[in-house]
Write a protein that holds these residues in place. Structure first.
Motif, mmCIF file in Angstrom:
data_model
loop_
_atom_site.group_PDB
_atom_site.id
_atom_site.type_symbol
_atom_site.label_atom_id
_atom_site.label_comp_id
_atom_site.label_asym_id
_atom_site.label_seq_id
_atom_site.Cartn_x
_atom_site.Cartn_y
_atom_site.Cartn_z
ATOM 1 N N LEU A 1 0.467 -1.356 -0.269
ATOM 2 C CA LEU A 1 -0.202 0.058 -0.193
ATOM 3 C C LEU A 1 1.165 1.444 -0.059
ATOM 4 O O LEU A 1 0.808 2.098 -0.438
ATOM 5 N N ARG B 1 2.116 2.924 -3.663
ATOM 6 C CA ARG B 1 0.725 3.160 -4.195
ATOM 7 C C ARG B 1 1.596 3.881 -5.175
ATOM 8 O O ARG B 1 1.065 4.163 -6.695
ATOM 9 N N ASN B 2 1.674 5.447 -4.367
ATOM 10 C CA ASN B 2 2.475 6.289 -5.513
ATOM 11 C C ASN B 2 3.369 6.737 -5.325
ATOM 12 O O ASN B 2 3.924 7.648 -5.928
HETATM 13 C C1 LIG Z 1 -2.205 8.239 -4.642
HETATM 14 O O1 LIG Z 1 -2.479 9.068 -5.156
HETATM 15 C C2 LIG Z 1 -4.312 9.532 -5.184
HETATM 16 C C3 LIG Z 1 -3.959 10.608 -6.392
HETATM 17 O O2 LIG Z 1 -3.412 10.753 -7.694
HETATM 18 C C4 LIG Z 1 -4.603 9.576 -3.974
HETATM 19 O O3 LIG Z 1 -5.904 10.120 -4.005
HETATM 20 C C5 LIG Z 1 -4.379 9.225 -3.069
HETATM 21 O O4 LIG Z 1 -4.765 9.180 -1.625
HETATM 22 C C6 LIG Z 1 -2.713 8.285 -2.898
HETATM 23 N N1 LIG Z 1 -2.018 7.444 -2.280
HETATM 24 C C7 LIG Z 1 -1.572 7.070 -1.275
HETATM 25 C C8 LIG Z 1 -1.536 6.471 -0.554
HETATM 26 O O5 LIG Z 1 -0.853 8.239 -1.320
#
Ligand SMILES: *[C@@H]1O[C@H](CO)[C@@H](O)[C@H](O)[C@H]1NC(C)=O
Ligand SMILES: *[C@@H]1O[C@H](CO)[C@@H](O)[C@H](O)[C@H]1NC(C)=O
Ligand SMILES: *[C@@H]1O[C@H](CO)[C@@H](O)[C@H](O)[C@H]1NC(C)=O
Ligand SMILES: *[C@@H]1O[C@H](CO)[C@@H](O)[C@H](O)[C@H]1NC(C)=O
Ligand SMILES: *[C@@H]1O[C@H](CO)[C@@H](O)[C@H](O)[C@H]1NC(C)=O
Length: 206
Positions: A97, A100-101
């Motif tokens: 998790l 993710r980004n």
């Molecule tokens: C990842 O990015 C999205 C938008 O692109 C955002 O909504 C989400 O909260 C982010 N998740 C994390 C774990 O940072």
């Protein structure tokens, strides 16, 4: 939550039993330890249990703390194997998790990581179902329960294996991906061990 509590309790019991304080140790009557010191005897239990697994050293390393409670009881060893796998699966899922980004990985790796997240969620579901059956084993339903366990644990193992396959062709240089692969491999081995311990339970009976 629950599995943490169980592990903590078991660990506390073990620390108590292995306590160097002689007065504490002597208040406990290990009737079957008359000729052996406690530690070798108990390490035999875990080695016996782990003998059916494919990754024996990992099995002994991760399950020795259950030995005083589980002794030669196959159903308790199967439960311990699944509980330890659940803890590890949750740890991997948390890592997945966090990635993710992450911008540190390429597109194909990102897809592989995303697939892994789904697979690990599914795997965790199968593991929890297995643990709940292991908690209420019943002689009348034993065959059905063993068959369900084999199905769910095999599915959990397949998921974890499929996750690793996803990285096969990415040839990743990313340290994040390498770390996840290493940890996911260990987790899959734990799952394989849990399945073997459950097969032993099916063989030994209740
Ligand atoms: C990842 O990015 C999205 C938008 O692109 C955002 O909504 C989400 O909260 C982010 N998740 C994390 C774990 O940072
Ligand atoms: C320990 O168990 C043995 C039976 O093996 C018994 O004879 C003995 O009295 C017990 N000792 C204590 C302190 O309970
Ligand atoms: C493990 O199993 C093998 C046979 O599969 C047996 O020869 C060996 O003695 C066993 N070891 C232990 C520690 O039980
Ligand atoms: C477990 O060990 C006890 C003695 O310590 C023995 O009576 C019992 O048959 C063993 N059970 C199994 C399943 O091997
Ligand atoms: C093994 O432990 C279970 C509880 O987890 C218990 O119900 C069962 O009777 C035990 N089996 C033996 C042979 O002691």
């Amino acid at each position: 939550m629950n599995s943490y509590l169980i592990m903590f309790t078991l660990l506390s019991l073990l620390l108590l039993a292995l306590s160097p304080n002689p007065s504490l140790a002597s208040t406990r009557n290990y009737t079957d330890d008359t000729n052996a010191s406690i530690v070798p005897r108990y390490s035999r239990y875990v080695k016996d249990a782990c003998n059916v697994t494919r990754y024996k050293q990992l099995c002994v390393r991760t399950l020795w703390s259950f030995t005083i409670v589980a002794k030669n009881n196959s159903s308790k060893w199967a439960r311990a194997g699944v509980a330890v796998t659940i803890t590890d699966t949750k740890r991997i899922l948390r890592l997945l998790l966090k990635t993710r980004n992450s911008s540190a990985v390429g597109k194909r790796e990102r897809i592989a990581l995303s697939d892994c997240r789904e697979l690990y969620v599914d795997s965790l579901g199968n593991l929890y179902q297995s643990l709940s059956v292991l908690r209420k084993l019943d002689a009348d339903q034993f065959q059905q329960q063993m068959s369900d366990l084999a199905t769910w644990l095999s599915a959990a193992l397949t998921d974890e294996d499929t996750c690793l396959d996803g990285f096969e062709e990415t040839m990743s240089k990313s340290s994040t991906v390498r770390m996840i692969k290493r940890k996911a491999t260990r987790c899959m081995h734990l799952c394989s061990n849990a399945l073997a311990l459950t097969n032993k339970l099916a063989y030994d009976g209740l």
